[in-house]
Enzyme design. Structure first.
Site, short mmCIF file in Angstrom:
data_model
loop_
_atom_site.label_atom_id
_atom_site.label_comp_id
_atom_site.label_asym_id
_atom_site.label_seq_id
_atom_site.Cartn_x
_atom_site.Cartn_y
_atom_site.Cartn_z
N LYS A 79 38.79 42.24 18.86
CA LYS A 79 37.33 42.34 18.92
C LYS A 79 36.82 42.72 20.31
O LYS A 79 35.71 43.23 20.45
CB LYS A 79 36.68 41.03 18.48
CG LYS A 79 37.17 40.50 17.14
CD LYS A 79 37.08 41.52 16.03
CE LYS A 79 37.56 40.92 14.72
NZ LYS A 79 37.65 41.90 13.63
N TYR A 292 41.95 34.57 1.25
CA TYR A 292 41.57 34.73 2.65
C TYR A 292 41.71 33.40 3.39
O TYR A 292 41.24 32.35 2.92
CB TYR A 292 40.13 35.22 2.77
CG TYR A 292 39.65 35.27 4.20
CD1 TYR A 292 39.86 36.39 4.99
CD2 TYR A 292 39.03 34.16 4.78
CE1 TYR A 292 39.47 36.41 6.32
CE2 TYR A 292 38.63 34.17 6.10
CZ TYR A 292 38.85 35.30 6.87
OH TYR A 292 38.47 35.31 8.18
N TYR A 318 45.04 36.80 9.96
CA TYR A 318 45.10 38.26 10.05
C TYR A 318 46.49 38.76 10.44
O TYR A 318 47.21 39.33 9.62
CB TYR A 318 44.06 38.77 11.05
CG TYR A 318 42.65 38.44 10.67
CD1 TYR A 318 41.95 39.24 9.76
CD2 TYR A 318 42.00 37.33 11.20
CE1 TYR A 318 40.64 38.93 9.39
CE2 TYR A 318 40.70 37.02 10.83
CZ TYR A 318 40.03 37.82 9.93
OH TYR A 318 38.75 37.51 9.56
#
Length: 361
Positions: A79, A292, A318
Site C-alpha cells: 500500500k 477471506y 494475502y
C-alpha cells in the site's frame, strides 16, 4: 478448495526472453509518470531477491521474490506504493482528513494511518468485521498500530456496502466544515494503481539488469489495485511476461472482471487506453480456503515454509494465500523446473499478531 483443478490458462507456449526494449521503454515511461503528483513515502526500488532454499524445495523452479514487504512505511507493504500518489492528491486538494476502510486487520488502513501521521493529516478509518475474531484479531496487529499512528476508527458489521458507508461518514465530516479526502478500500482506484504501474516499470528494469528470462510473475490479488497497476504497466512498456494473480476473496470470474475494469481506467489515466485486453488479466482463486481472512492449511504451510527456508514473513490474509498458490503450481508442474518465477511479496506480516492461535504448538 486447495485441491481444485487448474483454473487458469498459462501462456506456456510463448517463448519469453529478457526484453531489452521493454526495459528501455519502462525507464522512459517511469519519467512520464512524473506528470502526476507524488509524495515519496516508500523505500524504492525494493529488492528482487533469489531464494535458493525455497527453489530447491519447490522442484527446482527458480523463485525470485520482489520484496514489496520492504517498502519501509509502517513495517512496509504494497500500500505504500499506492499511497505515494493518493496522499499527494490529498495534500494537493488541501485535505484536513483522509478517510478509508478495510477489514479489521487491514494492512491498507495501517499504512494509510502512518502516511497521514507523517504528512500531518488526520486519519479516520472504518473497519469491517469480515471475520469473527478473538481479542488478538480485534485489538492486536494492525489494529494496535492504527491506534499508535493516531487514527480514529469506527467498526462496521459484515456484508455492508463499505464504500457507501465510508462516503456517508465523509459527508458528515464535510457538513461540519472539514475537508475530507476519501481513499477507497485497498487504495484501489486509478490514482492508487499508478503505484503498481511504476512497480511494473521498476521490475522490468531489474529483470533486465539481472539478465534472466522470467517466465512468470505472480502475486496475491484482493482489492485489485496491485494487479491492475502491474498488468497496465507491463503492457504499457511492451513486456510479454505473463502475470498471474492468486485471489484471496472473490471467485475467478468476479475478480478478473474487477481487475480488468480498474486496469482499463488506469490505462486511460496514463494515456494508453488500449494497452490492456481482458485476456491479459488472469486470476486463480483456488487458494482462498474457507474464505477471506481465514487461513487454510495451505496458508499456514506457506507461512512456515517461507519463514523456515528463507527467513521471510508472510501474512495469513494475502501474501500467504498467494504463496500457497505458488507452492502448488511448482509441485504440480504448472511452473516447471528451471523456469524463473517472480513472486511479488505484498507484505502484511503485522497481521500475524492477530492470528496467534493458528501457530500455537
Amino acid at each position: 478448495m486447495d485441491s481444485a483443478p487448474l483454473a487458469v490458462s498459462l501462456s506456456s507456449d510463448i517463448s519469453i526472453e529478457s526484453d531489452t526494449s521493454a526495459a528501455i521503454s519502462a525507464a522512459q515511461k517511469q519519467k512520464e509518470l512524473e506528470q502526476f503528483p507524488r509524495t515519496k513515502l516508500a523505500h524504492l526500488p525494493t529488492p528482487l531477491e533469489y531464494c535458493p532454499r525455497l527453489s530447491e524445495a519447490l522442484n527446482g523452479v527458480n523463485i525470485y521474490i520482489k520484496r514489496d514487504d520492504c517498502t519501509g512505511l509502517a513495517t512496509g507493504g504494497n500500500k505504500a506504493r499506492k499511497l505515494e500518489w493518493l496522499m499527494a492528491e490529498a495534500v494537493e486538494q488541501g485535505a484536513e482528513y483522509v478517510m478509508t476502510q478495510g477489514a479489521t486487520q487491514s494492512n491498507h488502513c495501517r499504512q494509510t494511518a502512518a502516511a497521514a501521521a507523517k504528512l500531518g493529516l488526520k486519519c479516520h478509518i472504518l473497519l469491517e468485521e469480515r471475520v469473527k475474531g478473538d481479542a488478538d484479531y480485534n485489538e492486536n496487529g494492525n489494529v494496535m498500530l492504527d491506534d499508535l499512528f493516531g487514527a480514529s476508527r469506527e467498526k462496521r458489521g459484515p456484508n455492508l456496502d463499505m464504500a457507501a458507508e465510508l462516503e456517508a461518514v465523509a459527508e458528515e465530516y464535510r457538513k461540519k466544515g472539514h475537508n475530507v479526502y476519501v481513499i477507497p478500500g485497498g487504495g484501489s482506484n486509478p490514482t492508487g494503481a499508478l503505484g503498481y504501474v511504476n512497480c511494473a516499470y521498476e521490475l522490468v528494469q531489474q529483470i533486465e539488469e539481472l539478465g534472466i528470462p522470467v517466465d512468470h510473475i505472480c502475486h496475491a490479488t484482493g482489492s485489485t489495485g496491485t494487479q491492475a497497476g502491474l498488468v497496465t504497466g507491463l503492457k504499457a512498456c511492451g513486456s510479454t511476461i505473463p502475470l498471474l494473480g492468486y485471489g484471496v476473496r472473490f471467485a475467478k470470474d468476479i475478480q478478473e472482471a474487477k481487475v480488468f475494469t480498474l486496469a482499463k481506467a488506469t490505462a486511460e489515466k496514463i494515456g494508453m487506453p488500449d494497452c490492456v485486453d481482458a485476456k491479459d488479466v488472469v486470476v486463480d482463486s483456488n487458494y482462498v480456503g474457507p474464505g477471506y481472512g481465514t487461513p487454510a492449511e495451505s496458508t499456514i504451510e506457506a507461512i512456515r515454509m517461507f519463514a523456515e527456508l528463507e527467513g521471510l514473513l508472510l501474512d495469513p490474509v494475502y501474501s500467504a494465500k498467494g504463496a500457497a498458490g505458488l507452492i502448488d503450481y511448482c509441485r504440480k508442474g504448472h511452473f516447471k523446473p528451471g523456469e524463473n518465477v517472480v513472486y511479488l511479496h505484498t507484505g502484511g506480516a503485522v497481521a500475524l499478531h492477530g492470528y496467534l492461535h493458528y501457530f500455537q504448538k
